[in-house]
Design a protein around this motif. Structure first.
Motif, PDB file in Angstrom:
ATOM      1  N   LYS A 285     121.492  36.051  44.857  1.00  0.00           N
ATOM      2  CA  LYS A 285     122.367  34.828  44.560  1.00  0.00           C
ATOM      3  C   LYS A 285     121.905  33.550  45.266  1.00  0.00           C
ATOM      4  O   LYS A 285     121.381  33.943  46.412  1.00  0.00           O
ATOM      5  CB  LYS A 285     123.906  35.060  44.982  1.00  0.00           C
ATOM      6  CG  LYS A 285     124.534  35.950  43.914  1.00  0.00           C
ATOM      7  CD  LYS A 285     126.098  36.199  44.306  1.00  0.00           C
ATOM      8  CE  LYS A 285     126.824  36.813  43.388  1.00  0.00           C
ATOM      9  NZ  LYS A 285     128.257  37.274  43.479  1.00  0.00           N
ATOM     10  N   PRO A 286     121.884  32.396  44.698  1.00  0.00           N
ATOM     11  CA  PRO A 286     121.379  31.187  45.274  1.00  0.00           C
ATOM     12  C   PRO A 286     122.271  30.929  46.649  1.00  0.00           C
ATOM     13  O   PRO A 286     123.446  31.471  46.628  1.00  0.00           O
ATOM     14  CB  PRO A 286     121.614  30.275  44.171  1.00  0.00           C
ATOM     15  CG  PRO A 286     122.463  30.590  43.279  1.00  0.00           C
ATOM     16  CD  PRO A 286     122.600  32.183  43.241  1.00  0.00           C
TER      17      PRO A 286
ATOM     18  N   VAL B 204     127.757  31.704  44.214  1.00  0.00           N
ATOM     19  CA  VAL B 204     126.641  31.428  45.144  1.00  0.00           C
ATOM     20  C   VAL B 204     126.889  32.133  46.596  1.00  0.00           C
ATOM     21  O   VAL B 204     128.083  32.468  46.697  1.00  0.00           O
ATOM     22  CB  VAL B 204     126.373  30.022  45.335  1.00  0.00           C
ATOM     23  CG1 VAL B 204     126.029  29.462  43.999  1.00  0.00           C
ATOM     24  CG2 VAL B 204     127.659  29.297  45.778  1.00  0.00           C
TER      25      VAL B 204
ATOM     26  N   ASP C 178     119.683  26.447  48.313  1.00  0.00           N
ATOM     27  CA  ASP C 178     119.163  25.855  46.984  1.00  0.00           C
ATOM     28  C   ASP C 178     120.274  24.707  46.634  1.00  0.00           C
ATOM     29  O   ASP C 178     120.060  24.202  45.402  1.00  0.00           O
ATOM     30  CB  ASP C 178     119.469  26.991  46.138  1.00  0.00           C
ATOM     31  CG  ASP C 178     118.612  28.016  46.317  1.00  0.00           C
ATOM     32  OD1 ASP C 178     117.376  28.163  46.218  1.00  0.00           O
ATOM     33  OD2 ASP C 178     119.003  29.122  46.695  1.00  0.00           O
TER      34      ASP C 178
ATOM     35  N   ARG D  20     121.655  27.312  40.687  1.00  0.00           N
ATOM     36  CA  ARG D  20     120.786  28.612  40.019  1.00  0.00           C
ATOM     37  C   ARG D  20     119.565  28.176  39.553  1.00  0.00           C
ATOM     38  O   ARG D  20     118.496  28.567  39.663  1.00  0.00           O
ATOM     39  CB  ARG D  20     121.579  29.333  39.163  1.00  0.00           C
ATOM     40  CG  ARG D  20     122.549  30.655  39.769  1.00  0.00           C
ATOM     41  CD  ARG D  20     123.246  31.331  38.718  1.00  0.00           C
ATOM     42  NE  ARG D  20     124.505  30.585  38.241  1.00  0.00           N
ATOM     43  CZ  ARG D  20     125.665  30.344  38.826  1.00  0.00           C
ATOM     44  NH1 ARG D  20     125.626  30.630  39.960  1.00  0.00           N
ATOM     45  NH2 ARG D  20     126.292  29.383  38.373  1.00  0.00           N
TER      46      ARG D  20
ATOM     47  N   GLN E 217     117.289  27.234  42.157  1.00  0.00           N
ATOM     48  CA  GLN E 217     116.505  28.442  42.611  1.00  0.00           C
ATOM     49  C   GLN E 217     115.511  29.065  42.085  1.00  0.00           C
ATOM     50  O   GLN E 217     114.418  29.459  42.348  1.00  0.00           O
ATOM     51  CB  GLN E 217     117.808  29.691  43.047  1.00  0.00           C
ATOM     52  CG  GLN E 217     117.294  30.927  43.536  1.00  0.00           C
ATOM     53  CD  GLN E 217     118.233  31.949  43.422  1.00  0.00           C
ATOM     54  OE1 GLN E 217     118.776  32.071  42.247  1.00  0.00           O
ATOM     55  NE2 GLN E 217     118.368  33.125  44.289  1.00  0.00           N
TER      56      GLN E 217
END
Length: 249
Positions: free
Chosen positions: A4-5, A38, A60, A244, A247
């Protein structure tokens, strides 16, 4: 499988007896986890700030939260606050330059309450230190004697700019928000666009004209039980999607 970012959150600093703490309210963390999907990472507000480049190498996206402290008035050319006003110079020292760095780097950012004020001040705008003392303005502060559900309950409507970033996210031109703040935007910083206003003309949301990524800030508190509020969930979901995409890039 991609992890996950990460979203960085600069902490507030507080004094608990003889001990200094760096902390972030759980409601912001829960909204990021449950609605943006996130991983939040807390960044201490050190007197020698962690370099913005190091934060952006790690994260991110960045969330600039609300807080109980006010931005020190000298940052926007006002006279010093009365003695006893709650300020957090360490947070100011960390967040104000970080806002500019995030925008310049093209990273996603979301500002909430104090975070909106930080965005405005960092780009050259000013604040009303006490908006409730301005003729014609509402008292946007909460009643601290009320239960927290009442303090963060719907308080007034916001009118959303047609076709703007916030309008595209929530798909509505008017909806109800909570109101838990004592300061507000006075002079809008160059390069910001008003995305929403309160009935008393208080600026409730702004976006960054030059931003190459998600850059939105709101004056209310969408993090409060965001998963139970349609507009709040959409704001955090949109922020999470932008994080996302960053990222992946």
């Amino acid at each position: 499988m991609m992890t996950k970012p990460i979203v960085a959150i600069v902490c507030d600093t507080t004094q608990q007896g003889p001990h200094r703490y760096h902390q972030v309210g759980d409601k912001y963390i829960q909204a990021l986890v449950r609605c943006a999907d996130v991983t939040p990472v807390l960044v201490p507000a050190l007197d020698e700030p962690i370099a913005a480049a190091a934060i952006l190498d790690l994260a991110d996206g960045v969330l600039f939260t609300g807080g109980y402290s006010n931005i020190q008035r000298h940052h926007y050319g006002d006279i010093p606050a009365p003695e006893g006003e709650h300020e957090d110079p360490s947070r100011d020292k960390n967040t104000l330059p970080l806002v500019r760095a995030v925008i310049e780097a093209g990273w996603p950012m979301l500002g909430i309450c104090r975070g909106l004020q930080e965005l405005n001040v960092s780009l050259g705008g000013t604040l009303y230190p006490r908006v409730h003392e301005i003729e014609g303005r509402m008292d946007h502060r909460e009643n601290k004697n009320d239960p927290v559900e009442v303090q963060y309950g719907p308080a007034h409507s916001v009118t959303v700019k047609t076709g703007g970033l916030l309008h595209k996210i929530v798909g509505e031109q008017e909806f109800m928000v909570n109101t838990v703040h004592g300061q507000a935007v006075r002079d809008l910083a160059p390069g910001l666009t008003v995305e929403a206003t309160a009935p008393d003309s208080t600026i409730e949301a702004v976006s960054v004209d030059s931003a190459t990524n998600f850059a939105l800030a709101v004056q209310w508190h969408p993090e409060w039980k965001a998963w139970e509020n349609t507009q709040s969930a959409k704001i955090f979901e949109a922020f999470g999607n932008a994080v996302r995409a960053t990222q992946r890039a």
